[in-house]
Design an enzyme around this catalytic site. Structure first.
Site, short mmCIF file in Angstrom:
data_model
loop_
_atom_site.label_atom_id
_atom_site.label_comp_id
_atom_site.label_asym_id
_atom_site.label_seq_id
_atom_site.Cartn_x
_atom_site.Cartn_y
_atom_site.Cartn_z
N TRP A 168 60.66 90.78 0.56
CA TRP A 168 60.08 89.52 -0.42
C TRP A 168 60.92 89.69 -1.93
O TRP A 168 60.92 90.91 -2.53
CB TRP A 168 58.66 89.73 -0.73
CG TRP A 168 58.15 88.67 -1.62
CD1 TRP A 168 57.77 87.50 -1.56
CD2 TRP A 168 58.11 88.97 -3.21
NE1 TRP A 168 57.39 87.12 -2.65
CE2 TRP A 168 57.74 87.86 -3.79
CE3 TRP A 168 58.32 90.23 -3.89
CZ2 TRP A 168 57.20 87.65 -5.05
CZ3 TRP A 168 58.06 90.04 -5.37
CH2 TRP A 168 57.45 88.99 -5.75
N ASP A 333 51.14 72.31 -7.65
CA ASP A 333 51.11 73.58 -6.69
C ASP A 333 49.81 74.04 -6.50
O ASP A 333 48.88 73.37 -6.82
CB ASP A 333 52.24 74.67 -7.40
CG ASP A 333 52.56 75.59 -6.38
OD1 ASP A 333 51.88 76.57 -5.91
OD2 ASP A 333 53.69 75.47 -5.82
N ASP A 334 49.41 75.27 -6.44
CA ASP A 334 48.28 76.03 -5.91
C ASP A 334 47.34 75.64 -7.02
O ASP A 334 47.81 75.58 -8.22
CB ASP A 334 48.52 77.38 -5.87
CG ASP A 334 47.36 78.01 -5.11
OD1 ASP A 334 46.20 77.33 -4.78
OD2 ASP A 334 47.48 79.11 -4.57
N ARG A 410 46.11 89.48 -0.06
CA ARG A 410 46.21 88.34 -0.90
C ARG A 410 44.75 87.77 -0.97
O ARG A 410 44.44 86.57 -1.28
CB ARG A 410 47.19 87.17 -0.92
CG ARG A 410 47.43 86.35 -2.05
CD ARG A 410 48.83 85.72 -1.82
NE ARG A 410 49.05 85.04 -3.03
CZ ARG A 410 48.65 83.41 -3.09
NH1 ARG A 410 48.25 83.05 -2.30
NH2 ARG A 410 49.08 83.04 -4.42
N LYS A 443 54.10 70.86 0.03
CA LYS A 443 54.94 72.31 0.20
C LYS A 443 53.73 72.96 1.07
O LYS A 443 52.72 73.39 0.59
CB LYS A 443 55.32 72.96 -1.20
CG LYS A 443 55.73 74.10 -1.15
CD LYS A 443 56.17 74.67 -2.42
CE LYS A 443 56.95 76.05 -2.32
NZ LYS A 443 57.50 76.46 -3.70
N TRP A 444 54.19 73.61 2.10
CA TRP A 444 53.30 74.18 3.24
C TRP A 444 53.69 75.71 3.01
O TRP A 444 54.73 76.13 3.51
CB TRP A 444 53.77 73.66 4.71
CG TRP A 444 52.88 74.09 5.91
CD1 TRP A 444 52.59 75.15 6.20
CD2 TRP A 444 51.96 73.14 6.55
NE1 TRP A 444 51.74 75.30 7.07
CE2 TRP A 444 51.35 73.81 7.33
CE3 TRP A 444 51.71 71.82 6.53
CZ2 TRP A 444 50.54 73.54 8.59
CZ3 TRP A 444 50.83 71.07 7.47
CH2 TRP A 444 50.46 72.08 8.34
N ASP A 445 52.67 76.46 2.85
CA ASP A 445 53.11 77.84 2.29
C ASP A 445 52.15 78.60 3.30
O ASP A 445 51.54 78.44 4.11
CB ASP A 445 52.24 78.05 0.95
CG ASP A 445 53.16 79.28 0.43
OD1 ASP A 445 53.82 80.02 1.01
OD2 ASP A 445 53.20 79.41 -0.77
N ASN A 447 51.03 82.76 3.19
CA ASN A 447 51.42 84.03 2.29
C ASN A 447 50.88 85.21 2.52
O ASN A 447 50.60 86.21 1.88
CB ASN A 447 50.55 83.66 0.94
CG ASN A 447 51.43 82.76 -0.19
OD1 ASN A 447 52.68 83.11 -0.13
ND2 ASN A 447 50.97 81.79 -0.63
N CYS A 491 57.56 77.29 3.33
CA CYS A 491 57.43 78.23 2.29
C CYS A 491 56.56 79.26 3.00
O CYS A 491 55.51 78.92 3.63
CB CYS A 491 56.83 77.69 0.90
SG CYS A 491 56.53 79.15 -0.33
N ASP A 513 60.86 83.52 -3.76
CA ASP A 513 60.11 83.38 -4.90
C ASP A 513 61.11 83.93 -6.11
O ASP A 513 60.63 83.89 -7.04
CB ASP A 513 58.85 84.32 -4.71
CG ASP A 513 57.94 83.63 -3.83
OD1 ASP A 513 57.93 82.38 -3.88
OD2 ASP A 513 56.81 83.99 -3.63
#
Length: 690
Positions: A168, A333-334, A410, A443-445, A447, A491, A513
């Site tokens: 990362w 974003d988030d 997370r 934007k498809w994340d 995490n 993403c 990132d």
């Protein structure tokens, strides 16, 4: 082009410069015959009659020569196919015919009892696409391993292996090393492609950036995967790859069911590493990336400016500054949905937060459109927070192992997309969201990795490793069909899900990132080995870089670094001075002028980012763009010259320098001479054929 011998036992696929051939012996043994510079069918037939090597004690005569080695019988190489039934393990197949599809695809059919195995081949440009279909017409068959292809290289000494490794924030680091006897295995057992390796390898014996033969292979799969490169005892080299990392079981094929592996693509080039990269880029723009002929817009993303602390009023203010800069796509974003005021809650509840967006997203989207920009949002559909309405209603929808402590990376869990009810829930939520407001971009994340990949209710729970990815692909395909005007970005905490599979369903990818412009040069250098600038998202963020290393860098360096791909801006524009905003507007204007060349042109890596001067060049028709960066320079060091490539040596080119931001480059008869001093640490040069 596909050619077939008169006896229908030798098959030759040819592209503009290369050929690939296989041959079926009288004993129905499928052998690899040839891969390299283009040949005629008569040449392939001549190769087919060459005798096999003599028997060597303790070795199998076909090892290293079979096109798709299966488990069972006198074979000791890594099997590409491993299956078992209630009675036996392994495969003893017989040839069952071939087919030629309308698009030139070759299908070679084999059978072992009730299991039908079809090997697929298709040549696109100089890229050979290979995949396998298993169809069960008998008793249940457990598929332990089903690789997409095994590639066999010519007999040569001194093979070197190139790969992309990382972690990362430091993805896509290029490394090259001598290949030695034994196996080199790379892959992911994390449930997604991973930051640690991209599913690509290249092998050569003496290649340079622009000369020499290079063989490359790339896997199109967004879940766990494995590529094994083996130098066998007789020095032959084979590359085997496919979905899944271990051989513990992919899925159970019931009667009437089938499984199609992902594509494992292979490329031969005699243009060195650079020529191989340009061939990969052209293939992806032509056959993989949706709408690749449409240039991607300059975007602004709100994450680094606001993180979770967002409001509609604040987003409007950022949008107005972004529009004044020339941004074309504004992305929230988030933090816009559910109870998402931190990373501890809200994932899974894909409705706008009523306190932050009391009338939903439409008023903000309309405002953004009124400013002349498109509107986008961030989502992470495959995840759920335990503190969410979704989890409270359906705690059984997550991956979990009963009786084991679970992992909440997370503060989130992984939804089990292999479940049909989860698939339908996500379709309803996302389709409803995209229908509720004029949204142009998602934007498809993703995490976190799989760590508790269990499914107690299912008779064959390990199938979720494959079926999660298949469900993801189906959901993206369904959304794209229902909302053809919406673009998608892949993403995964940066570059954790980048491969040919997800690129076939998304318009661009988030490369890392890490937005530090100096670190990005090495990341982008590695990324460019396989993937084109057209999909490589790169942002200009604040200085010093607050997220990772606190390194200060000039606005010039940040912009020129990000202009090597799909340009974005991610800083807190409310804290930028008017002077910075004015300069940024100039850079955005320049990027729009050079964008077709960068996103659709042929890439030449003039100097790698190894300290000192580094540079890349893009060529499209009569236009050329050079981006150059100076990382360090000793006092008194002369201006280095860059030898440009891909140009017509008989033509004359003029340098289109139009202002202050182009300072630092002079075109001479020795090449492009770049002189960067002091605050002049990066430059953009445009050339046009007269």
């Amino acid at each position: 082009m596909l050619e077939i011998s008169e006896n229908a036992r030798t098959w030759l696929l040819s592209g503009p410069t290369s050929s690939y051939a296989v041959h079926l012996t009288d004993r129905d043994e499928l052998l690899h015959l040839y891969w390299g510079p283009r040949i005629a069918l008569a040449d392939a037939e001549a190769l087919a009659v060459r005798p096999l090597p003599a028997y060597w004690p303790f070795e199998a005569p076909l090892d290293g020569r079979e096109e798709y080695p299966v488990e069972g019988g006198p074979r000791f190489v890594r099997p590409a196919l491993s299956v078992r039934t209630a009675e036996r393990r392994g495969t003893q197949w017989t040839y069952d015919g071939h087919e030629r599809a309308d698009d030139g695809e070759l299908r070679l059919r084999f059978r072992d009892g009730g299991l039908a195995v079809t090997l697929h081949y298709r040549m696109r440009h100089d890229v050979v696409e290979r995949w396998v279909t298993l169809a069960n017409e008998g008793q249940d068959v457990e598929v332990l391993r089903a690789d997409s292809a095994t590639w066999t290289l010519p007999d040569r000494d001194g093979w070197r292996l190139s790969q992309l490794h990382g972690r990362w924030g430091a993805e896509s680091r290029l490394t090259r090393a001598e290949l030695t006897y034994g196996e080199k295995v790379i892959g992911s057992r994390r449930g997604h492609t991973g930051h640690q390796h991209l599913p690509w390898v290249a092998l050569e014996t003496d290649a340079t950036e622009e000369r020499g033969e290079v063989y490359g292979c790339a896997l199109g799969w967004s879940g766990s995967w494995r590529i094994a490169v083996a130098q066998l005892p007789d020095a032959r080299v084979q590359i085997t790859g496919g979905a899944g990392h271990d051989d513990s079981g992919l899925l159970m094929l019931r009667t009437g069911e089938s499984y199609t592996t992902p594509v494992f693509a292979g490329l031969w080039s005699d243009g060195g590493f650079g020529g191989a990269s340009r061939a990969w880029h052209a293939y992806q723009r032509a056959y993989v990336v949706p709408d690749a002929d449409r240039d991607r817009p300059v975007l602004f993303n709100s994450w680094e400016a606001t993180e979770f602390d967002i409001s509609e009023e604040q987003q409007r203010a950022l949008a107005e500054r972004a529009a004044a800069m020339g941004v074309e796509l504004f992305v929230v974003d988030d933090g816009w949905f559910g109870a998402r005021t931190s990373d501890r809650a809200g994932l899974g509840d894909w409705t706008p937060n009523p306190d932050r967006f009391p009338q939903g997203l439409k008023p903000l989207a309309d405002h953004v459109h009124g400013l002349g920009m498109q509107f986008g949002i961030w989502v992470e559909p495959e995840m759920v927070n335990p503190d969410s309405e979704l989890y409270r209603a359906h705690p059984d929808w997550v991956q979990f192992q009963p009786g084991r402590a679970r992992t909440e990376f997370r503060n989130q869990l992984v939804l089990n997309l292999a479940r049909e009810d989860v698939q339908e829930y996500l379709w309803d939520q996302l389709h409803g969201l995209l229908s509720s407001a004029p949204i142009d971009y998602v934007k498809w994340d993703f995490n976190r990795c799989f760590s508790d990949a269990g499914w107690p209710e299912d008779a064959y729970p390990q199938r979720l490793w494959v079926d999660h990815v298949r469900a993801l692909y189906a959901l993206l395909d369904r959304l794209r069909e229902a909302h053809p005007g919406v673009a998608f970005e892949s993403c995964s905490g940066g570059g954790g899900r980048i491969d040919l599979g997800v690129l076939g369903r998304t318009d661009q990818v988030w490369t890392s990132d890490n937005t530090d412009p100096l670190d990005r040069l090495a990341i982008q250098h590695g990324f460019s080995q396989i993937h084109p600038a057209r999909v490589m998202a790169a942002w200009v963020t604040d200085s010093p870089n607050a997220m990772l290393n606190h390194r200060a860098s000039s606005l010039r360096f940040r912009f020129v670094s990000a202009m090597a791909g799909v340009l974005g801006v991610g800083g807190d524009l409310t804290k930028w001075s008017q002077e910075e905003l004015d300069e940024a507007r100039e850079w955005v204007t320049l990027y729009k002028e050079i964008r077709p060349v960068v996103q659709r042109g042929d890439l030449y890596r003039l100097r790698p980012p190894a300290g000192g001067l580094s540079a890349v060049q893009y060529v499209l028709g009569d236009d050329t763009v050079v981006l150059a960066w100076l990382q360090a320079q000793h006092f008194g060091e002369p201006m280095p010259a860059l030898r440009l490539r891909g140009l017509d040596p008989s033509a004359t080119y003029e340098c289109l320098e139009t202002g202050e931001i182009h300072r630092g480059a002079v075109l001479t008869h020795h090449g492009l001479r770049v002189g960067l001093r002091g605050d002049l640490d990066a430059t953009v040069v445009r050339l046009r054929r007269r």
